[in-house]
Scaffold this active site. Structure first.
Site, PDB file in Angstrom:
ATOM      1  N   GLU A  34     -38.750  93.411 -24.333  1.00  0.00           N
ATOM      2  CA  GLU A  34     -39.048  92.171 -25.074  1.00  0.00           C
ATOM      3  C   GLU A  34     -39.373  92.526 -26.532  1.00  0.00           C
ATOM      4  O   GLU A  34     -40.149  93.432 -26.789  1.00  0.00           O
ATOM      5  CB  GLU A  34     -40.237  91.457 -24.412  1.00  0.00           C
ATOM      6  CG  GLU A  34     -40.932  90.401 -25.254  1.00  0.00           C
ATOM      7  CD  GLU A  34     -40.010  89.252 -25.690  1.00  0.00           C
ATOM      8  OE1 GLU A  34     -39.202  88.793 -24.878  1.00  0.00           O
ATOM      9  OE2 GLU A  34     -40.103  88.844 -26.876  1.00  0.00           O
ATOM     10  N   ARG A 108     -45.506  75.633 -20.216  1.00  0.00           N
ATOM     11  CA  ARG A 108     -44.613  76.809 -20.190  1.00  0.00           C
ATOM     12  C   ARG A 108     -45.407  78.102 -20.134  1.00  0.00           C
ATOM     13  O   ARG A 108     -45.004  79.062 -19.474  1.00  0.00           O
ATOM     14  CB  ARG A 108     -43.720  76.817 -21.436  1.00  0.00           C
ATOM     15  CG  ARG A 108     -42.861  75.597 -21.578  1.00  0.00           C
ATOM     16  CD  ARG A 108     -42.188  75.620 -22.932  1.00  0.00           C
ATOM     17  NE  ARG A 108     -41.118  76.586 -22.923  1.00  0.00           N
ATOM     18  CZ  ARG A 108     -39.856  76.282 -22.681  1.00  0.00           C
ATOM     19  NH1 ARG A 108     -39.503  75.039 -22.461  1.00  0.00           N
ATOM     20  NH2 ARG A 108     -38.936  77.197 -22.676  1.00  0.00           N
ATOM     21  N   TYR A 213     -45.173  63.570 -20.328  1.00  0.00           N
ATOM     22  CA  TYR A 213     -45.463  63.993 -18.949  1.00  0.00           C
ATOM     23  C   TYR A 213     -46.682  64.900 -18.916  1.00  0.00           C
ATOM     24  O   TYR A 213     -46.985  65.601 -19.881  1.00  0.00           O
ATOM     25  CB  TYR A 213     -44.243  64.649 -18.299  1.00  0.00           C
ATOM     26  CG  TYR A 213     -43.623  65.780 -19.053  1.00  0.00           C
ATOM     27  CD1 TYR A 213     -42.611  65.549 -19.971  1.00  0.00           C
ATOM     28  CD2 TYR A 213     -44.042  67.098 -18.837  1.00  0.00           C
ATOM     29  CE1 TYR A 213     -42.024  66.600 -20.666  1.00  0.00           C
ATOM     30  CE2 TYR A 213     -43.448  68.151 -19.519  1.00  0.00           C
ATOM     31  CZ  TYR A 213     -42.447  67.894 -20.436  1.00  0.00           C
ATOM     32  OH  TYR A 213     -41.869  68.927 -21.120  1.00  0.00           O
ATOM     33  N   ASP A 291     -30.450  80.939 -21.373  1.00  0.00           N
ATOM     34  CA  ASP A 291     -29.901  80.382 -22.615  1.00  0.00           C
ATOM     35  C   ASP A 291     -28.894  81.317 -23.271  1.00  0.00           C
ATOM     36  O   ASP A 291     -28.037  80.863 -24.029  1.00  0.00           O
ATOM     37  CB  ASP A 291     -31.036  80.103 -23.622  1.00  0.00           C
ATOM     38  CG  ASP A 291     -31.699  78.757 -23.378  1.00  0.00           C
ATOM     39  OD1 ASP A 291     -31.389  78.108 -22.350  1.00  0.00           O
ATOM     40  OD2 ASP A 291     -32.529  78.344 -24.219  1.00  0.00           O
TER      41      ASP A 291
END
Ligand code: FAD
Length: 391
Positions: A34, A108, A213, A291
Site C-alpha cells: 500500500e 467505510r 443513510y 476499481d
C-alpha cells in the site's frame, strides 16, 4: 497451488484487503503493498448489498458488522420541495429473506478496519508505492517508489481508479466526465431531527439527487448529493468542497434537507467520471481487481461490493489452481472469465442508474439491481467446479 506460490496485491483498499483476506484464509501466501504510510480509508459511508455481506460473513465478519453497521428498515423516497412521502420500499428482514443476507450501510473506515484485522500485520506493507513491474514466464518483479523491489508468482492490481497496473496492462484511457459530482460527508444523526437513523432516504429534485443513510450503529448519517458541476475537480475522497456549494445545490429544498445542510461540516467532493469497460484484465501472471478493473459510476452503490466479489472469486480460482505457472495462468483466466462479463453488466447499468425521478426510483431501483444483490459468486464458482468435475 503450491506452498512456494506468493501473490502480491497492490493496494490496501477494500478490494485489495478483501482479496488478501480470502487468499490468506485459503492458506495462500499473500502480501499487500500500500502506498499510504498508514492503513486507513478516506471515505464516509457505503452500502453493502447482500451480494457483498454474504461473502463478508463467510470471511468471519458477521459479528463485527452486526455491531458497527446498520440494517436499514426501509428506503423512503421523499419529495424534494416539502419532504412528503412519495414511496417506501421495505428492506430490513424482507430483503434479508429475499436475498439470503442483509443489506447494510456502514462507515467505510469501519469496514476497512475489519478487513485489515483478518490479516497478520506482517502481510501488509505500507509506504510501498508501486511504480513499475516486469512480468516473465517465471513470475513478476515489482518496483517501488522507495527504490526497493520484490518478486512474486503473480501480481494483483487492486490500486483503484487511477491504477498503475491497469495503465500498464491495458494502456492509457480517456475518462469521460459525467457532468456531475458527488458532494458527501457525515452528520450526527441527533443534529437532523425528522430523519430516522433506522432508514435510508432519497430526495430527487430536478437538478440534484440526495441520498441519506445511517452508519456507525445509527449515530451518524452519510449524505451523498449528486449534482451538476463544472469539470476540473478531482476523483478523490480527499478533495474538499465548499459548504456554500452544498447549500446552493439544495437551496429551497425540504426542511429535512435544509437541516442536514445546516448540520454538515466537512464537505468533500468526488467528480464523477465514466470509463468504458476493459476488454482484458489479465496476462499469465497479472490481473486486476475492484476499481482498477471496472471503475464505475456510483449510482448502484456497487463498486466496493463488486471488489469484494472479485477478491473472493480470485481466491477460489487460485486455491483450486494446478501447481506452477500454467496453473496460475489458468486460474487468472478463469477469474477473468467469471468476473468480467458480470462486472461489465454492473458497470453499464450504473451509468443508467443515475437519472431516475422521484416516485419511479424505489421500485425501479429494487427491480434493476435484484440480479446483482442475489448473486453468490463463491457458491456459483463451486457449483461450476463441481459440475466440471462431474462431467
Ligand atoms: P480503492 O478504495 O481506491 O483502493 C485502492 C488502494 O490502492 C488505495 O489504498 C490506494 O492508496 C492504493 N494504491 C493506489 N495506487 C497505488 C500504488 N501505485 N502502489 C501501492 N498502492 C496504491 N461502492 C459500494 O459498494 N457501495 C457504495 O455505497 C458506494 N458509494 C460510493 C459513493 C461515491 C460518491 C463513489 C465515488 C464511489 C462509491 N462506491 C461505492 C464505490 C467504491 O468506493 C469503490 O468501488 C471502492 O472503494 C473501490 O475499492 P478498491 O479497493 O478497488 O479501490
Amino acid at each position: 497451488m503450491t506452498t512456494t506460490t506468493t501473490i502480491a496485491v497492490i493496494g490496501a483498499g477494500i478490494g485489495g484487503l478483501a482479496a488478501a483476506a480470502a487468499l490468506h484464509r485459503r492458506g495462500i501466501d499473500v502480501h499487500v503493498y500500500e502506498r499510504g504510510d498508514t492503513l486507513r480509508e478516506q471515505g464516509v459511508g457505503m452500502h453493502l448489498g447482500p451480494n457483498g455481506t454474504r461473502l463478508l460473513h463467510r470471511l468471519g465478519l458477521a459479528g463485527e458488522l452486526e455491531r458497527a453497521a446498520v440494517r436499514p428498515e426501509a428506503l423512503e423516497v421523499r419529495a424534494f420541495h416539502d419532504g412528503s412521502l412519495v414511496a417506501r420500499q421495505e428492506m430490513g428482514t424482507a430483503w434479508e429473506r429475499a436475498f439470503g443476507a442483509p443489506y447494510l450501510t456502514v462507515h467505510r473506515g469501519d469496514l476497512h478496519r475489519m478487513l485489515a484485522s483478518l490479516l497478520p500485520a506482517a502481510r501488509v506493507h505500507t509506504g510501498r508505492e508501486l511504480v513499475a513491474y516486469e512480468e516473465t514466464r517465471k513470475g513478476v518483479t515489482l518496483r517501488f517508489a522507495d527504490g526497493t523491489a520484490t518478486r512474486a508468482s503473480a501480481l494483483v492490481g487492486a490500486d483503484g481508479v487511477h491504477s498503475v497496473v491497469r495503465r500498464s496492462l491495458a494502456g492509457d484511457e480517456q475518462p469521460l466526465y459525467s457532468g456531475n459530482s458527488a458532494l458527501r460527508g457525515l452528520v450526527d444523526a441527533a443534529g437532523v431531527p425528522g430523519l430516522d437513523p433506522t432508514q435510508m432516504y432519497m430526495f430527487a429534485g430536478p437538478t440534484a439527487r440526495v441520498l441519506v443513510y445511517p452508519v456507525s450503529g445509527g449515530r451518524q448519517f452519510t449524505y451523498v448529493v449528486v449534482a451538476p458541476a463544472p469539470e476540473g475537480h478531482a476523483e478523490s475522497w480527499t478533495s474538499a468542497a465548499e459548504h456554500a456549494d452544498l447549500s446552493a445545490a439544495l437551496d429551497g429544498w425540504a426542511p429535512q434537507v435544509r437541516r442536514l445542510v445546516g448540520a454538515a461540516r466537512d464537505v468533500r467532493r468526488w467528480a464523477l467520471y465514466d470509463r468504458a469497460p476493459l476488454r482484458r484484465w489479465s496476462t499469465a501472471r497479472t490481473t486486476l481487481l475492484g476499481d482498477a478493473a471496472h471503475p464505475m459510476l456510483p449510482h448502484h452503490g456497487q463498486g466496493a461490493n463488486q471488489a469484494i466479489e472479485d477478491g473472493v472469486a480470485l481466491a477460489v480460482c487460485l486455491a483450486e489452481a494446478a501447481p506452477g505457472g500454467d496453473g496460475i495462468a489458468a486460474a487468472l483466466a478463469r477469474y477473468e472469465a467469471v468476473r468480467r462479463p458480470h462486472t461489465t453488466r454492473v458497470q453499464l447499468g450504473s451509468r443508467d442508474g443515475g437519472g431516475r425521478g422521484p416516485g419511479k426510483g424505489v421500485r425501479d431501483q429494487a427491480a434493476d439491481v435484484s440480479w446483482i444483490l442475489a448473486h453468490d459468486v463463491e457458491q456459483s464458482l463451486y457449483d461450476e467446479m463441481s459440475g466440471d468435475n462431474a462431467a
